[in-house]
Write a protein that holds these residues in place. Sequence first.
Motif, PDB file in Angstrom:
ATOM      1  N   PHE A  66       1.531 -15.585  -6.174  1.00 18.55           N
ATOM      2  CA  PHE A  66       1.662 -16.906  -5.569  1.00 18.55           C
ATOM      3  C   PHE A  66       0.326 -17.496  -5.118  1.00 18.55           C
ATOM      4  N   GLY A  67      -0.740 -16.729  -5.142  1.00 19.16           N
ATOM      5  CA  GLY A  67      -2.059 -17.235  -4.778  1.00 19.16           C
ATOM      6  C   GLY A  67      -2.299 -17.345  -3.282  1.00 19.16           C
ATOM      7  N   THR A  68      -1.448 -16.771  -2.481  1.00 17.72           N
ATOM      8  CA  THR A  68      -1.672 -16.766  -1.034  1.00 17.72           C
ATOM      9  C   THR A  68      -2.534 -15.556  -0.706  1.00 17.72           C
ATOM     10  N   GLN A  69      -3.364 -15.687   0.316  1.00 21.02           N
ATOM     11  CA  GLN A  69      -4.260 -14.574   0.611  1.00 21.02           C
ATOM     12  C   GLN A  69      -3.548 -13.409   1.298  1.00 21.02           C
ATOM     13  N   PRO A  70      -3.492 -13.325   2.598  1.00 21.01           N
ATOM     14  CA  PRO A  70      -2.907 -12.112   3.196  1.00 21.01           C
ATOM     15  C   PRO A  70      -1.496 -12.284   3.725  1.00 21.01           C
ATOM     16  N   LEU A  71      -0.842 -13.404   3.408  1.00 19.77           N
ATOM     17  CA  LEU A  71       0.450 -13.700   4.020  1.00 19.77           C
ATOM     18  C   LEU A  71       1.503 -12.639   3.680  1.00 19.77           C
ATOM     19  N   PHE A  72       1.806 -12.462   2.415  1.00 18.17           N
ATOM     20  CA  PHE A  72       2.834 -11.499   2.022  1.00 18.17           C
ATOM     21  C   PHE A  72       2.373 -10.061   2.245  1.00 18.17           C
ATOM     22  N   LEU A  73       1.071  -9.831   2.159  1.00 13.58           N
ATOM     23  CA  LEU A  73       0.538  -8.487   2.399  1.00 13.58           C
ATOM     24  C   LEU A  73       0.858  -8.033   3.816  1.00 13.58           C
ATOM     25  N   VAL A  74       0.619  -8.904   4.779  1.00 12.08           N
ATOM     26  CA  VAL A  74       0.883  -8.555   6.179  1.00 12.08           C
ATOM     27  C   VAL A  74       2.386  -8.405   6.420  1.00 12.08           C
ATOM     28  N   ILE A  75       3.161  -9.338   5.901  1.00 16.54           N
ATOM     29  CA  ILE A  75       4.610  -9.308   6.126  1.00 16.54           C
ATOM     30  C   ILE A  75       5.217  -8.029   5.548  1.00 16.54           C
ATOM     31  N   PHE A  76       4.878  -7.725   4.295  1.00 15.44           N
ATOM     32  CA  PHE A  76       5.483  -6.552   3.664  1.00 15.44           C
ATOM     33  C   PHE A  76       4.881  -5.239   4.175  1.00 15.44           C
ATOM     34  N   ALA A  77       3.650  -5.271   4.674  1.00 14.02           N
ATOM     35  CA  ALA A  77       3.107  -4.063   5.305  1.00 14.02           C
ATOM     36  C   ALA A  77       3.904  -3.725   6.553  1.00 14.02           C
ATOM     37  N   LEU A  78       4.241  -4.749   7.339  1.00 20.74           N
ATOM     38  CA  LEU A  78       5.057  -4.513   8.534  1.00 20.74           C
ATOM     39  C   LEU A  78       6.474  -4.070   8.169  1.00 20.74           C
ATOM     40  N   LEU A  79       7.038  -4.683   7.140  1.00 20.99           N
ATOM     41  CA  LEU A  79       8.373  -4.258   6.701  1.00 20.99           C
ATOM     42  C   LEU A  79       8.356  -2.828   6.156  1.00 20.99           C
ATOM     43  N   GLY A  80       7.307  -2.473   5.429  1.00 24.74           N
ATOM     44  CA  GLY A  80       7.179  -1.112   4.911  1.00 24.74           C
ATOM     45  C   GLY A  80       7.026  -0.099   6.032  1.00 24.74           C
ATOM     46  N   PHE A  81       6.258  -0.469   7.059  1.00 23.89           N
ATOM     47  CA  PHE A  81       6.098   0.415   8.213  1.00 23.89           C
ATOM     48  C   PHE A  81       7.438   0.611   8.917  1.00 23.89           C
ATOM     49  N   ALA A  82       8.191  -0.485   9.110  1.00 25.82           N
ATOM     50  CA  ALA A  82       9.501  -0.392   9.764  1.00 25.82           C
ATOM     51  C   ALA A  82      10.458   0.465   8.943  1.00 25.82           C
ATOM     52  N   ALA A  83      10.426   0.314   7.624  1.00 26.10           N
ATOM     53  CA  ALA A  83      11.302   1.126   6.766  1.00 26.10           C
ATOM     54  C   ALA A  83      10.906   2.599   6.835  1.00 26.10           C
ATOM     55  N   GLY A  84       9.602   2.888   6.869  1.00 26.95           N
ATOM     56  CA  GLY A  84       9.148   4.274   6.973  1.00 26.95           C
ATOM     57  C   GLY A  84       9.555   4.910   8.288  1.00 26.95           C
ATOM     58  N   VAL A  85       9.420   4.154   9.387  1.00 23.39           N
ATOM     59  CA  VAL A  85       9.823   4.680  10.698  1.00 23.39           C
ATOM     60  C   VAL A  85      11.330   4.915  10.730  1.00 23.39           C
ATOM     61  N   ARG A  86      12.086   3.987  10.161  1.00 22.61           N
ATOM     62  CA  ARG A  86      13.548   4.148  10.134  1.00 22.61           C
ATOM     63  C   ARG A  86      13.953   5.391   9.344  1.00 22.61           C
ATOM     64  N   THR A  87      13.291   5.618   8.221  1.00 20.51           N
ATOM     65  CA  THR A  87      13.587   6.800   7.418  1.00 20.51           C
ATOM     66  C   THR A  87      13.207   8.071   8.158  1.00 20.51           C
ATOM     67  N   MET A  88      12.059   8.043   8.852  1.00 19.32           N
ATOM     68  CA  MET A  88      11.644   9.205   9.649  1.00 19.32           C
ATOM     69  C   MET A  88      12.662   9.516  10.736  1.00 19.32           C
ATOM     70  N   LEU A  89      13.140   8.479  11.420  1.00 18.09           N
ATOM     71  CA  LEU A  89      14.117   8.699  12.489  1.00 18.09           C
ATOM     72  C   LEU A  89      15.428   9.247  11.937  1.00 18.09           C
ATOM     73  N   ARG A  90      15.826   8.801  10.752  1.00 18.68           N
ATOM     74  CA  ARG A  90      17.043   9.322  10.138  1.00 18.68           C
ATOM     75  C   ARG A  90      16.869  10.804   9.782  1.00 18.68           C
ATOM     76  N   THR A  91      15.677  11.171   9.302  1.00 23.35           N
ATOM     77  CA  THR A  91      15.406  12.582   8.995  1.00 23.35           C
ATOM     78  C   THR A  91      15.420  13.424  10.271  1.00 23.35           C
ATOM     79  N   ALA A  92      14.810  12.900  11.340  1.00 19.81           N
ATOM     80  CA  ALA A  92      14.800  13.633  12.606  1.00 19.81           C
ATOM     81  C   ALA A  92      16.214  13.797  13.153  1.00 19.81           C
ATOM     82  N   GLN A  93      17.044  12.778  12.991  1.00 24.32           N
ATOM     83  CA  GLN A  93      18.424  12.876  13.466  1.00 24.32           C
ATOM     84  C   GLN A  93      19.203  13.912  12.662  1.00 24.32           C
TER      85      GLN A  93
END
Length: 116
Positions: A66-93
């Motif tokens: 789309f030619g945008t600089q860091p917009l989607f990078l930041v958004i999806f980095a945060l979503l990826g981090f949230a998904a990783g934490v959620r998966t970690m918590l499910r494994t710990a549970q």
Amino acid sequence: MTEEPDTARLKALEARIAKVKGKPAKAKTENGKAFSQGEMAWRMVIELVTGMLLGLSIGFGLDTVFGTQPLFLVIFALLGFAAGVRTMLRTAQSMSVEHDKLNGGVSPDKDEGNDV
């Protein structure tokens, strides 16, 4: 002498040895089913890093398309981090549930009504 050992004779020998030692002959258990704490810790680290890398790569790809600089990078980095934490918590549970099954529901760090 034969190339392959006779499995029936070996099992009979193991049973006789166990009988002499006074131990009941037990069937082979399912070794390798339980994971050590170190292996589970690495699994959780890998889950977190994988979520981050997937989010970063998707965000970078969308930014490139789309030619945008860091917009989607930041958004999806945060979503990826949230998904990783959620998966970690499910494994710990699931580890906690498995630990409670093995120990009969008693956790050593929980007080049993001992108020100080």
